[in-house]
Write a protein that holds these residues in place. Sequence first.
Motif, PDB file in Angstrom:
ATOM      1  N   CYS A  43      45.936  31.744  31.289  1.00 55.84           N
ATOM      2  CA  CYS A  43      46.136  32.848  32.232  1.00 55.84           C
ATOM      3  C   CYS A  43      47.398  32.590  33.057  1.00 55.84           C
ATOM      4  O   CYS A  43      47.624  31.477  33.550  1.00 55.84           O
ATOM      5  CB  CYS A  43      44.919  32.979  33.145  1.00 55.84           C
ATOM      6  SG  CYS A  43      45.103  34.239  34.427  1.00 55.84           S
ATOM      7  N   TYR A  45      48.173  34.122  35.930  1.00 60.65           N
ATOM      8  CA  TYR A  45      47.948  34.286  37.369  1.00 60.65           C
ATOM      9  C   TYR A  45      46.509  33.897  37.718  1.00 60.65           C
ATOM     10  O   TYR A  45      45.735  34.710  38.224  1.00 60.65           O
ATOM     11  CB  TYR A  45      48.227  35.729  37.792  1.00 60.65           C
ATOM     12  CG  TYR A  45      49.589  36.221  37.371  1.00 60.65           C
ATOM     13  CD1 TYR A  45      50.744  35.744  37.981  1.00 60.65           C
ATOM     14  CD2 TYR A  45      49.723  37.152  36.334  1.00 60.65           C
ATOM     15  CE1 TYR A  45      51.997  36.186  37.590  1.00 60.65           C
ATOM     16  CE2 TYR A  45      50.977  37.592  35.934  1.00 60.65           C
ATOM     17  CZ  TYR A  45      52.110  37.108  36.559  1.00 60.65           C
ATOM     18  OH  TYR A  45      53.338  37.529  36.168  1.00 60.65           O
ATOM     19  N   GLN A  47      43.292  32.828  39.474  1.00 64.86           N
ATOM     20  CA  GLN A  47      42.877  33.113  40.842  1.00 64.86           C
ATOM     21  C   GLN A  47      41.661  32.270  41.199  1.00 64.86           C
ATOM     22  O   GLN A  47      40.535  32.599  40.834  1.00 64.86           O
ATOM     23  CB  GLN A  47      42.561  34.607  40.992  1.00 64.86           C
ATOM     24  CG  GLN A  47      43.736  35.503  40.650  1.00 64.86           C
ATOM     25  CD  GLN A  47      43.373  36.974  40.648  1.00 64.86           C
ATOM     26  OE1 GLN A  47      42.210  37.349  40.792  1.00 64.86           O
ATOM     27  NE2 GLN A  47      44.365  37.823  40.485  1.00 64.86           N
ATOM     28  N   GLY A  48      41.903  31.159  41.893  1.00 66.67           N
ATOM     29  CA  GLY A  48      40.797  30.291  42.275  1.00 66.67           C
ATOM     30  C   GLY A  48      40.019  29.739  41.101  1.00 66.67           C
ATOM     31  O   GLY A  48      38.803  29.552  41.185  1.00 66.67           O
ATOM     32  N   GLU A  50      39.649  31.295  38.240  1.00 64.00           N
ATOM     33  CA  GLU A  50      39.149  32.386  37.404  1.00 64.00           C
ATOM     34  C   GLU A  50      40.326  33.158  36.801  1.00 64.00           C
ATOM     35  O   GLU A  50      41.344  33.376  37.467  1.00 64.00           O
ATOM     36  CB  GLU A  50      38.286  33.346  38.222  1.00 64.00           C
ATOM     37  CG  GLU A  50      37.109  32.686  38.930  1.00 64.00           C
ATOM     38  CD  GLU A  50      36.073  32.124  37.972  1.00 64.00           C
ATOM     39  OE1 GLU A  50      36.171  32.385  36.767  1.00 64.00           O
ATOM     40  OE2 GLU A  50      35.160  31.422  38.440  1.00 64.00           O
ATOM     41  N   CYS A  52      42.815  36.067  35.693  1.00 64.90           N
ATOM     42  CA  CYS A  52      43.137  37.310  36.407  1.00 64.90           C
ATOM     43  C   CYS A  52      42.636  38.537  35.666  1.00 64.90           C
ATOM     44  O   CYS A  52      42.371  39.578  36.261  1.00 64.90           O
ATOM     45  CB  CYS A  52      44.650  37.409  36.640  1.00 64.90           C
ATOM     46  SG  CYS A  52      45.633  37.727  35.144  1.00 64.90           S
ATOM     47  N   SER A 234      38.766  40.576  36.677  1.00 69.78           N
ATOM     48  CA  SER A 234      38.982  39.783  37.888  1.00 69.78           C
ATOM     49  C   SER A 234      38.001  40.174  38.983  1.00 69.78           C
ATOM     50  O   SER A 234      37.518  39.325  39.749  1.00 69.78           O
ATOM     51  CB  SER A 234      40.414  39.960  38.392  1.00 69.78           C
ATOM     52  OG  SER A 234      40.692  41.319  38.670  1.00 69.78           O
ATOM     53  N   ARG A 235      37.643  41.451  39.071  1.00 63.70           N
ATOM     54  CA  ARG A 235      36.690  41.906  40.089  1.00 63.70           C
ATOM     55  C   ARG A 235      35.264  41.521  39.702  1.00 63.70           C
ATOM     56  O   ARG A 235      34.435  41.210  40.558  1.00 63.70           O
ATOM     57  CB  ARG A 235      36.823  43.408  40.296  1.00 63.70           C
ATOM     58  CG  ARG A 235      38.177  43.791  40.869  1.00 63.70           C
ATOM     59  CD  ARG A 235      38.237  45.271  41.252  1.00 63.70           C
ATOM     60  NE  ARG A 235      39.543  45.585  41.795  1.00 63.70           N
ATOM     61  CZ  ARG A 235      39.918  45.358  43.054  1.00 63.70           C
ATOM     62  NH1 ARG A 235      39.064  44.823  43.898  1.00 63.70           N
ATOM     63  NH2 ARG A 235      41.135  45.662  43.467  1.00 63.70           N
ATOM     64  N   ALA A 238      34.731  37.999  40.676  1.00 64.93           N
ATOM     65  CA  ALA A 238      34.506  37.908  42.123  1.00 64.93           C
ATOM     66  C   ALA A 238      33.082  38.330  42.475  1.00 64.93           C
ATOM     67  O   ALA A 238      32.421  37.702  43.319  1.00 64.93           O
ATOM     68  CB  ALA A 238      35.523  38.768  42.866  1.00 64.93           C
ATOM     69  N   GLN A 270      34.857  44.921  46.209  1.00 61.08           N
ATOM     70  CA  GLN A 270      35.312  44.862  44.814  1.00 61.08           C
ATOM     71  C   GLN A 270      35.128  46.204  44.116  1.00 61.08           C
ATOM     72  O   GLN A 270      36.006  46.657  43.374  1.00 61.08           O
ATOM     73  CB  GLN A 270      34.555  43.766  44.056  1.00 61.08           C
ATOM     74  CG  GLN A 270      34.782  42.364  44.587  1.00 61.08           C
ATOM     75  CD  GLN A 270      36.233  41.944  44.545  1.00 61.08           C
ATOM     76  OE1 GLN A 270      36.992  42.332  43.649  1.00 61.08           O
ATOM     77  NE2 GLN A 270      36.641  41.140  45.519  1.00 61.08           N
TER      78      GLN A 270
END
Length: 284
Positions: A43, A45, A47-48, A50, A52, A234-235, A238, A270
Amino acid sequence: MTAHQQLKQALLAGKLAHAYLLVGGSEEGRRAEAIYLATALNCRYLQGGEPCGSCHSCRQMAGGNHPDFYLLEPRGTNLKIAQIRELEARLALQAFQGGVKVAVLAGADTMTEAAANCLLKTLEEPPEGTYLILLAAQPDPLLPTIRSRCQEIHLEGAMAISPAGAGYWARLVAADLPVIMEEILPELEKEADLPAVLTGMALACRDQLVWQLTGSATLLLKPGKPPTPFLAPSRLWACFWTIQDTLAALEHNANHRLALEVMMFKLYTQFSGEAIHGGEPSPA
């Protein structure tokens, strides 16, 4: 920690092993974790920890056409030596997109002895920028030399989505904030087995994520395509971890009402930040 948390922690710390053996749980669960790690490794980008879900690499993984991802499945009843030799030839090449190469061997516990011995060389001296993920229902059929060269991670027992959890999830993703807070939240608060319902919600969210990333109904815990609307991967990641965090808070005797309110607001953030659509999977 769960298998997912172990993999995520190693990824964030930059301490991933070059080979993993994921055992136990359900076949779908093992594959989902393997796809998570393969997606995260390339990936652009992250994100924490996870993926993107929207970069070129994530879209290729979602479409099943990433040139540096290889999935081996048993031919007939076994993984055969010819498959391992073909995989080794591909892994010897440079990554097509400048990232890493990831190979997933489903049904690793079905390898013939010849196939396992052939794989040993790659496990002992993996090509640079290569990760192997072996999946097995039980580790015992594997050669000890194979197991010793992999980091073994055990998944929990086979998962099932409770009807109540799936029902709440379907209502939540389609509801506006007043309905969530005034109707769904009070009902959820009265559930006799709240942790089981929240777990069902998390797994229903997981099914939508797997569907978005793979488009494969065979990987879902609940038969059939997940109900629309869909959210971007990505959502969904989350949302999944928001529910997991709520479960953890409840285990530590957090106030039920407050924990659920925080969860609902985070979930709605989200939901409302994503254009809702129906139809086929779309990782964008």
